[in-house]
Write an enzyme that holds these catalytic residues in place. Structure first.
Site, short mmCIF file in Angstrom:
data_model
loop_
_atom_site.label_atom_id
_atom_site.label_comp_id
_atom_site.label_asym_id
_atom_site.label_seq_id
_atom_site.Cartn_x
_atom_site.Cartn_y
_atom_site.Cartn_z
CE LYS A 1 19.00 -13.24 3.78
NZ LYS A 1 19.99 -12.24 3.33
CG ASN A 2 19.02 -9.59 6.17
OD1 ASN A 2 19.68 -10.42 5.54
ND2 ASN A 2 18.13 -8.80 5.59
CB CYS B 1 20.37 -9.63 -4.11
SG CYS B 1 19.57 -11.03 -3.35
NE ARG C 1 22.24 -4.52 -1.87
CZ ARG C 1 21.87 -5.62 -1.22
NH1 ARG C 1 21.79 -6.77 -1.84
NH2 ARG C 1 21.59 -5.57 0.06
CG ASP D 1 14.66 -7.58 2.17
OD1 ASP D 1 15.08 -7.15 1.08
OD2 ASP D 1 15.41 -7.77 3.16
NE ARG E 1 22.14 -14.74 -1.13
CZ ARG E 1 21.66 -13.51 -1.23
NH1 ARG E 1 21.11 -13.09 -2.32
NH2 ARG E 1 21.76 -12.67 -0.22
C1 UD1 Z 1 20.07 -4.73 4.08
C2 UD1 Z 1 19.54 -6.13 4.00
C3 UD1 Z 1 18.69 -6.33 2.77
C4 UD1 Z 1 17.59 -5.25 2.70
C5 UD1 Z 1 18.20 -3.86 2.85
C6 UD1 Z 1 17.15 -2.76 2.94
C7 UD1 Z 1 21.30 -7.39 5.09
C8 UD1 Z 1 22.37 -8.40 4.94
N1 UD1 Z 1 20.65 -7.05 3.97
O1 UD1 Z 1 20.91 -4.57 2.94
O2 UD1 Z 1 18.08 -7.61 2.83
O3 UD1 Z 1 16.96 -5.32 1.43
O4 UD1 Z 1 18.99 -3.80 4.06
O5 UD1 Z 1 16.25 -3.04 3.96
O6 UD1 Z 1 21.00 -6.95 6.18
N2 UD1 Z 1 23.40 2.58 -0.23
C9 UD1 Z 1 24.25 3.54 -0.71
N3 UD1 Z 1 25.48 3.68 -0.15
C10 UD1 Z 1 25.92 2.88 0.88
C11 UD1 Z 1 25.03 1.91 1.38
C12 UD1 Z 1 23.78 1.78 0.80
O7 UD1 Z 1 23.89 4.26 -1.64
O8 UD1 Z 1 27.05 3.06 1.34
C13 UD1 Z 1 22.08 2.42 -0.85
C14 UD1 Z 1 21.93 1.04 -1.51
O9 UD1 Z 1 22.50 1.03 -2.80
C15 UD1 Z 1 20.43 0.87 -1.52
C16 UD1 Z 1 19.99 1.59 -0.23
O10 UD1 Z 1 21.08 2.42 0.14
O11 UD1 Z 1 19.88 1.51 -2.64
C17 UD1 Z 1 19.65 0.66 0.91
O12 UD1 Z 1 20.78 -0.10 1.21
P1 UD1 Z 1 21.11 -0.62 2.66
O13 UD1 Z 1 20.09 -0.12 3.64
O14 UD1 Z 1 22.54 -0.33 2.95
O15 UD1 Z 1 20.91 -2.18 2.47
P2 UD1 Z 1 21.91 -3.33 2.87
O16 UD1 Z 1 22.45 -3.07 4.23
O17 UD1 Z 1 22.84 -3.62 1.77
#
Ligand code: UD1
Length: 445
Positions: free
Chosen positions: A44-45, A138, A143, A330, A422
Site C-alpha cells: 500500500k505505502n 490515521c 503527524r 506499523d 484502507r
Molecule cells: C509512513 C507510512 C506509515 C508509517 C510511517 C512510519 C505511508 C503512506 N505511511 O508515514 O504507514 O507508520 O511512515 O514508518 O507511507 N514527522 C514530523 N514532521 C514531519 C514529518 C514527520 O515530526 O514533517 C514525525 C511524525 O509526526 C511521526 C514521525 O515523524 O511522529 C514519523 O513520520 P513519517 O516517517 O513521516 O511517517 P509518514 O511518512 O507519515
C-alpha cells in the site's frame, strides 16, 4: 454459542462503542487453526507514493501489483481531480498525467489520506507551483509536515500555509527547484519521499542526509530511475539525486507489502498454525522475523519468495518501534496482540508516533493484561483471550483486533472496519482461505 452471540451483540448496543446503524462488522469465531498458503498483495505505502510519483511524468505510467484498497481509490480520485486520466485493469493502473492542474487537489479527499500530501514535491518540481490541503490519515499522533516544507524551502520554494492549505511556488529561472543539501532532523518516510521526488527534476544535485531507509523509499527511487531519474544511495541514510530535465514513461511493479506479510506471520504465530506466505521479500521483514523467533516461532525461507511460519510456545519479549531497519511501528499493534498471550512479561515502547497505543483498551476488553504508562505498554501474558465486541481505532489496530479474535475463545465482533479497508486487500477472503472462521455482516444495532 448462540446465547453468547446474542448477549454480546446486545452489550454493544448499550456500550459507548456503538456503531452507526447498518455499518458492517466483522464476526470472528476464534480458536480455529490455520493452514495453507496466502498470497501477499502489493505494498500500500509503495503504491500510494508511486502514484504520487507518476505526476512527475508527462507520459503514461503503468503500475502493476497495485492493491485494491480504499486508500488507493482515494488517491486515484485525487489524481483524477488534478487532471490525470487513470484506467484500471485488475491490479494494473495506467496513469496519464500529461495534463495536470497542480492547484486542484480537493480538500475533502486530501484531508482523508495523508499520503496524498506527498504529491506536493512532484507537482511543485514539475509545474513550479502547487496548492494542496494539509493531510489527514490515521489518528495516530500530530503527524506534522514541517520536514517536507523545510526541504522544499531549502530547494528554493516559497511556501505559505493559510487556512489549512499549503501553497508553494518557485521563483527564478524556469521556475525550477534548485538542488540542495538537506539534513532531516528525523528520518521521516514521507519527507524523504517528497524531497526525493522534488529533486528528480530540480536543477543540480540534491543530497538528503539522515534520510529514511524504508523499502518503500527504495521502491520509489527504483521507479523514478526507471523513468530516467538519477538517484544513488536509496535505502541508506544518504541519498544523492542529480536532477534531470524530463522523465519518461514506465512500466513498474510494486513490491510486496511487508506489513501485510508481517500481519499474516503473526496470524500463524497467534493461532499456533503453520502457514506459508508468498510473494515476500524476506529482507524487508528482518526485524519482524527476528522478534517472531524471539517469541518462540521459526520463520523459514522456502523456494524463492515464499516464507513459512512454524509456530512454537510463545514467550514474552520487549519491542521498541524505530525507523527502518528497526522494528516497524506499523507492526506494533499486531505484536501487542501476540504478546498478550505470550508467557511472561513484555514491554512495548512506541517511539515513532505519540498516540499509537489506543488498541490497548480494546485488547483489555478481550482479557489482555496490559498497563500503559506514557509511550510504554507493560504486558503480562494471559493463557487465553476471550471474544468481545471491540472497536478498531486505526488501520493497524484493526488488524491487531482481528488477530486477537482469531486466537480468542468465542466470538469477537470488530467494528470500525473502514480502518481495515484502507490497508488490507481481501483480508477476510485470505483468512478464510487459511481456514479462519470469520464473516463480515451488517450490524443493525
Ligand atoms: C509512513 C507510512 C506509515 C508509517 C510511517 C512510519 C505511508 C503512506 N505511511 O508515514 O504507514 O507508520 O511512515 O514508518 O507511507 N514527522 C514530523 N514532521 C514531519 C514529518 C514527520 O515530526 O514533517 C514525525 C511524525 O509526526 C511521526 C514521525 O515523524 O511522529 C514519523 O513520520 P513519517 O516517517 O513521516 O511517517 P509518514 O511518512 O507519515
Amino acid at each position: 454459542m448462540e446465547d453468547k452471540t446474542i448477549s454480546s451483540v446486545s452489550k454493544i448496543t448499550q456500550s459507548p462503542l456503538t456503531n452507526k446503524e447498518n455499518e458492517p462488522v466483522l464476526e470472528i469465531w476464534g480458536g480455529h487453526p490455520l493452514s495453507g498458503t496466502v498470497t501477499i498483495s502489493g505494498a500500500k505505502n509503495s503504491a500510494l507514493v508511486l502514484m504520487a510519483g507518476s505526476l512527475l511524468c508527462p507520459e503514461d505510467c503503468r503500475l502493476s501489483n497495485v492493491p485494491d484498497l480504499v486508500d488507493i481509490r482515494r488517491m486515484s480520485q485525487i489524481l483524477t481531480a488534478l487532471g490525470a486520466k487513470i484506467t484500471k485493469n485488475g491490479d494494473i493502473l495506467n496513469i496519464d498525467a500529461r495534463e495536470i492542474n497542480p492547484t486542484k487537489a480537493p480538500y475533502d479527499l486530501v484531508s482523508q489520506l495523508r499520503a496524498s500530501f506527498f504529491a506536493i514535491g512532484a507537482l511543485l518540481t514539475r509545474f513550479g507551483t502547487v496548492r494542496i490541503p494539509l493531510p489527514g490519515g490515521c489518528a495516530i499522533g500530530a503527524r506534522p509536515v514541517e520536514l517536507h516544507v523545510k526541504g522544499l524551502q531549502a530547494m528554493g520554494a516559497n511556501v505559505f500555509i493559510d487556512s489549512g492549505i499549503v501553497q508553494a511556488n518557485v521563483k527564478g529561472r524556469n521556475s525550477r527547484l534548485q538542488g540542495a543539501k538537506i539534513y532531516l532532523d528525523y528520518p521521516s518516510v514521507g519527507a524523504t519521499e517528497t524531497i526525493l521526488m522534488a529533486a528528480t527534476l530540480a536543477e543540480g544535485e540534491t543530497i538528503i542526509e539522515n534520510a529514511a531507509q524504508e523499502p518503500e523509499i527504495v521502491d520509489l527511487a527504483n521507479f523514478c530511475c526507471a523513468m530516467g531519474a538519477k538517484i544513488r544511495g536509496a535505502g541508506t541514510k544518504k541519498i544523492i539525486i542529480s536532477g534531470v530535465e524530463r522523465l519518461h514513461s514506465v512500466d513498474y511493479r510494486v513490491i510486496p507489502d511487508r506489513i501485510e506479510a508481517g500481519t499474516f506471520l503473526v496470524a500463524g504465530a497467534i493461532t499456533r498454525s503453520e502457514i506459508a506466505l508468498s510473494p515476500v521479500i524476506s529482507e524487508h521483514l528482518i526485524p519482524v522475523i527476528a522478534k517472531l523467533e524471539t517469541v518462540g516461532c521459526r520463520v523459514i525461507a522456502e523456494s524463492g519468495d515464499c516464507l513459512k511460519l512454524i509456530p512454537g510456545a510463545l514467550k514474552g519479549t520487549d519491542i521498541e518501534t524505530l525507523p527502518y531497519p528497526g522494528f516497524p511501528t506499523d507492526m506494533q499493534a499486531q505484536f501487542m496482540a501476540l504478546l498478550s498471550i505470550s508467557e511472561g512479561n513484555s514491554v512495548v515502547s512506541e517511539t515513532v508516533f505519540e498516540n499509537r497505543l489506543r488498541h490497548v483498551a480494546e485488547l483489555q476488553r478481550m482479557g489482555a493484561n496490559i498497563r500503559v504508562k506514557g509511550n510504554h505498554a507493560f504486558i503480562e501474558g494471559v493463557p487465553m483471550l476471550s471474544g468481545a465486541p471491540v472497536m478498531a481505532t486505526d488501520l493497524r489496530a484493526s488488524a491487531a483486533l482481528v488477530l486477537a479474535g482469531l486466537a480468542a475463545q468465542g466470538k469477537t465482533i470488530v467494528r470500525g472496519l473502514h480502518h481495515l479497508d484502507r490497508g488490507y486487500e481481501n483480508l477476510e477472503d485470505k483468512l478464510q482461505g487459511l481456514g479462519a472462521k470469520l464473516e463480515r455482516v451488517i450490524s443493525n444495532q
